[in-house]
Design an enzyme around this catalytic site. Structure first.
Site, PDB file in Angstrom:
ATOM      1  N   GLU A   1      61.175  37.188  47.309  1.00  0.00           N
ATOM      2  CA  GLU A   1      60.000  36.314  47.285  1.00  0.00           C
ATOM      3  C   GLU A   1      60.440  34.894  47.620  1.00  0.00           C
ATOM      4  O   GLU A   1      61.298  34.340  46.939  1.00  0.00           O
ATOM      5  CB  GLU A   1      59.317  36.350  45.919  1.00  0.00           C
ATOM      6  CG  GLU A   1      58.193  35.329  45.743  1.00  0.00           C
ATOM      7  CD  GLU A   1      57.146  35.384  46.839  1.00  0.00           C
ATOM      8  OE1 GLU A   1      56.894  34.333  47.475  1.00  0.00           O
ATOM      9  OE2 GLU A   1      56.591  36.475  47.079  1.00  0.00           O
TER      10      GLU A   1
ATOM     11  N   GLY B   1      51.623  36.141  45.020  1.00  0.00           N
ATOM     12  CA  GLY B   1      50.939  35.976  46.290  1.00  0.00           C
ATOM     13  C   GLY B   1      49.693  35.116  46.214  1.00  0.00           C
ATOM     14  O   GLY B   1      49.464  34.365  45.255  1.00  0.00           O
TER      15      GLY B   1
ATOM     16  N   CYS C   1      46.438  35.810  45.792  1.00  0.00           N
ATOM     17  CA  CYS C   1      45.443  36.063  44.744  1.00  0.00           C
ATOM     18  C   CYS C   1      45.756  35.291  43.468  1.00  0.00           C
ATOM     19  O   CYS C   1      44.911  34.593  42.921  1.00  0.00           O
ATOM     20  CB  CYS C   1      45.365  37.556  44.447  1.00  0.00           C
ATOM     21  SG  CYS C   1      44.280  37.962  43.056  1.00  0.00           S
TER      22      CYS C   1
ATOM     23  N   GLY D   1      33.721  24.886  57.863  1.00  0.00           N
ATOM     24  CA  GLY D   1      33.751  26.342  57.828  1.00  0.00           C
ATOM     25  C   GLY D   1      32.725  26.899  56.868  1.00  0.00           C
ATOM     26  O   GLY D   1      32.795  26.626  55.664  1.00  0.00           O
TER      27      GLY D   1
ATOM     28  N   GLU E   1      29.378  24.141  59.961  1.00  0.00           N
ATOM     29  CA  GLU E   1      29.657  25.445  60.562  1.00  0.00           C
ATOM     30  C   GLU E   1      29.417  25.390  62.068  1.00  0.00           C
ATOM     31  O   GLU E   1      28.370  24.943  62.524  1.00  0.00           O
ATOM     32  CB  GLU E   1      28.787  26.525  59.926  1.00  0.00           C
ATOM     33  CG  GLU E   1      28.763  27.861  60.634  1.00  0.00           C
ATOM     34  CD  GLU E   1      30.150  28.461  60.838  1.00  0.00           C
ATOM     35  OE1 GLU E   1      30.389  28.997  61.938  1.00  0.00           O
ATOM     36  OE2 GLU E   1      30.979  28.393  59.907  1.00  0.00           O
TER      37      GLU E   1
ATOM     38  N   HIS F   1      19.020  50.555  30.991  1.00  0.00           N
ATOM     39  CA  HIS F   1      18.092  49.418  30.990  1.00  0.00           C
ATOM     40  C   HIS F   1      18.455  48.501  29.821  1.00  0.00           C
ATOM     41  O   HIS F   1      18.774  48.980  28.734  1.00  0.00           O
ATOM     42  CB  HIS F   1      16.650  49.907  30.827  1.00  0.00           C
ATOM     43  CG  HIS F   1      15.668  48.783  30.633  1.00  0.00           C
ATOM     44  ND1 HIS F   1      15.174  48.040  31.677  1.00  0.00           N
ATOM     45  CD2 HIS F   1      15.125  48.269  29.498  1.00  0.00           C
ATOM     46  CE1 HIS F   1      14.352  47.123  31.204  1.00  0.00           C
ATOM     47  NE2 HIS F   1      14.296  47.244  29.872  1.00  0.00           N
TER      48      HIS F   1
END
Length: 459
Positions: A34, A40, A42, A177, A200, A441
């Site tokens: 690493e 990483g 996430c 973006g 955008e 429900h």
């Protein structure tokens, strides 16, 4: 002199550590490399810190709306950005250190923190030392894409990584973006109290989605005071006394926006440009993604690529599934394929968008005979009770096979409720199987059978 292992894993992202555990459990001697942060994208700059920030932003938003629920807060609502940042950093740190401790305590696994580069098909070099293995797994991940736009080299800008270090509130955040990363950060910082403009280049937000989804998301964001500037064909930057002047070539509105801060959220790129892939003869595409087959093997025998660096999925869950595919095929005698994976993902604005399978637009282009059903979230009792009725549910099915092709749930709980449809699609059974289920429900999912019962031929 080289050191030999049974397997080398480059990158401790979502796929790497779990693969190391499976390989060591199978009796292999494994080298885990690493270069920077364990866990990483996430853990460090993606899901965990950003969703922690989203939760803080939601708390501020809910507090401002407390009168709607008959609750009174006497003092004005304020946001402590240093505490917000600290909370997100702590969540990442705890996960990152947990993964590193797991790997370093794993029997049969040697952990080196350094930059691995190929010097041959099955040889890598780290700080002058050479390591070899008949099996090498690349899990190198990706990073923010920074296109060469006019003036970009003249300004200070943020990416999804560097914005996590902010512990002050921007006066005006200009987000370049209009896709997932940009929209999530745009809404959260608006809820923290900043003025926000989303720029955008295309004609609508999140262009991969159906137009009705894009428009509904735009209305949600604009309803919170976020300015959405679409059709910004030519975007440029130059320093301004208040921060940065962003030049816009939009079909309407002002031709510039002045931001105290600019966030670039223009896609991702793989971390493959400095791995020496050419020395190993490993093929990449024009964007740098490692080419893999349906079982995630590269063109070099004994070398696999998993996660964001292979271009076959840009999500934590697809990276983990890459591990599952490789492990099942290599260790369990199975024949798992990437093409068997039904794509599912979420946009974590509030309310969230849960998506699975094909969009209605893509299904129409495929020429299939379609059944379509759409229901507003105002018909969902749970949403009414929570006073969160924005959005809708939509499902698309094949009229001949009566199997679901795809669905979108934009609304409270949509990121969770979509899994009922994802599961029935993975079971590969006709939609009446789910239509006759009896959901609990009051939940968001309880409207799904009603949604399916209203499927009608597409107009």
């Amino acid at each position: 002199m080289s050191k030999a292992f049974d397997a080398i894993i480059i990158g401790a992202g979502q796929a790497g550590p779990s693969l190391a555990e499976r390989l060591t459990d199978a009796g292999m001697k494994v080298l885990m490399v690493e270069r920077k942060l364990f866990g990483g994208t996430c853990v460090n700059t993606g899901c965990m810190p950003t969703k922690t920030l989203v939760a803080s932003a939601y708390a501020a938003h809910l507090a401002r709306r407390c009168a709607n629920y008959g609750v009174t807060i006497a003092a004005p609502i304020t946001v402590d950005m240093k505490r917000v940042r600290e909370r997100a950093a702590t969540v990442s740190y705890n996960s990152r250190t947990g993964i590193e401790k797991w790997l370093r305590g794993m029997n049969g696994c040697t952990v080196i923190q350094g930059h691995a580069r190929f010097i041959g098909a099955h040889e890598i070099e780290i700080d002058g030392e050479v390591f070899t293995a008949p099996r090498i797994f690349i899990n190198a991940g990706g990073r923010a894409n920074v296109p060469d736009m006019p003036g970009i080299d003249q300004i200070d800008y943020l990416t999804n990584t560097s914005i996590l270090d902010l512990d002050t509130l921007p006066k005006h955040l200009v987000v370049i973006g209009g896709s997932y990363i940009g929209l999530e950060f745009g809404q959260m910082y608006r809820r923290f109290g900043a003025e926000v403009t989303i720029v955008e280049k295309g004609p609508r937000l999140i262009a991969r989605e159906d137009p009705d989804v894009s428009e509904a998301v735009k209305e949600i964001l604009e309803g919170e005071g976020i300015a959405c500037r679409l059709n910004a064909e030519c975007i440029s930057f130059k320093p301004h006394t208040e921060g940065t002047e962003v030049g816009l070539d939009c079909s309407s509105g002002d031709r510039k926006a002045i931001g105290s801060h600019v966030l670039l959220a223009i896609g991702r790129r793989p971390n493959t440009d400095d791995l020496g892939l050419d020395k190993a003869g490993i093929d990449t595409d024009e964007r740098g993604y490692i080419k893999v087959d349906d079982e995630l093997s590269t063109n070099v025998e004994g070398v696999w690529a998993l996660g964001d660096c292979n271009g076959r999925g840009a999500f934590t869950h697809t990276s983990y599934n890459d591990f599952e595919i490789v492990a099942a095929n290599l260790l369990d005698g199975e024949s798992r394929k990437v093409s068997d994976r039904i794509p599912g993902y979420a946009l974590f604005i509030d309310p969230p968008l849960g998506r699975v399978g094909m969009t209605e637009t893509d299904a129409r282009k495929a020429g299939q005979t379609l059944l379509v059903s759409k229901r507003p979230m105002t018909r969902v009792g749970r949403a009414v009770e929570k006073d969160e009725t924005q959005g809708f549910m939509k499902v698309v099915a094949d009229a001949d096979t009566r199997k679901i092709l795809g669905a979108a749930i934009l609304g409270t709980g949509g990121d969770e409720a979509i899994h009922g449809i994802l599961d029935i699609m993975n079971a590969d059974v006709p939609y009446p199987t789910l239509q006759w289920a009896v959901p609990i429900h009051p939940t968001v999912s309880e409207l799904i059978p009603t949604l399916l019962s209203d499927l009608k031929p597409a107009q």
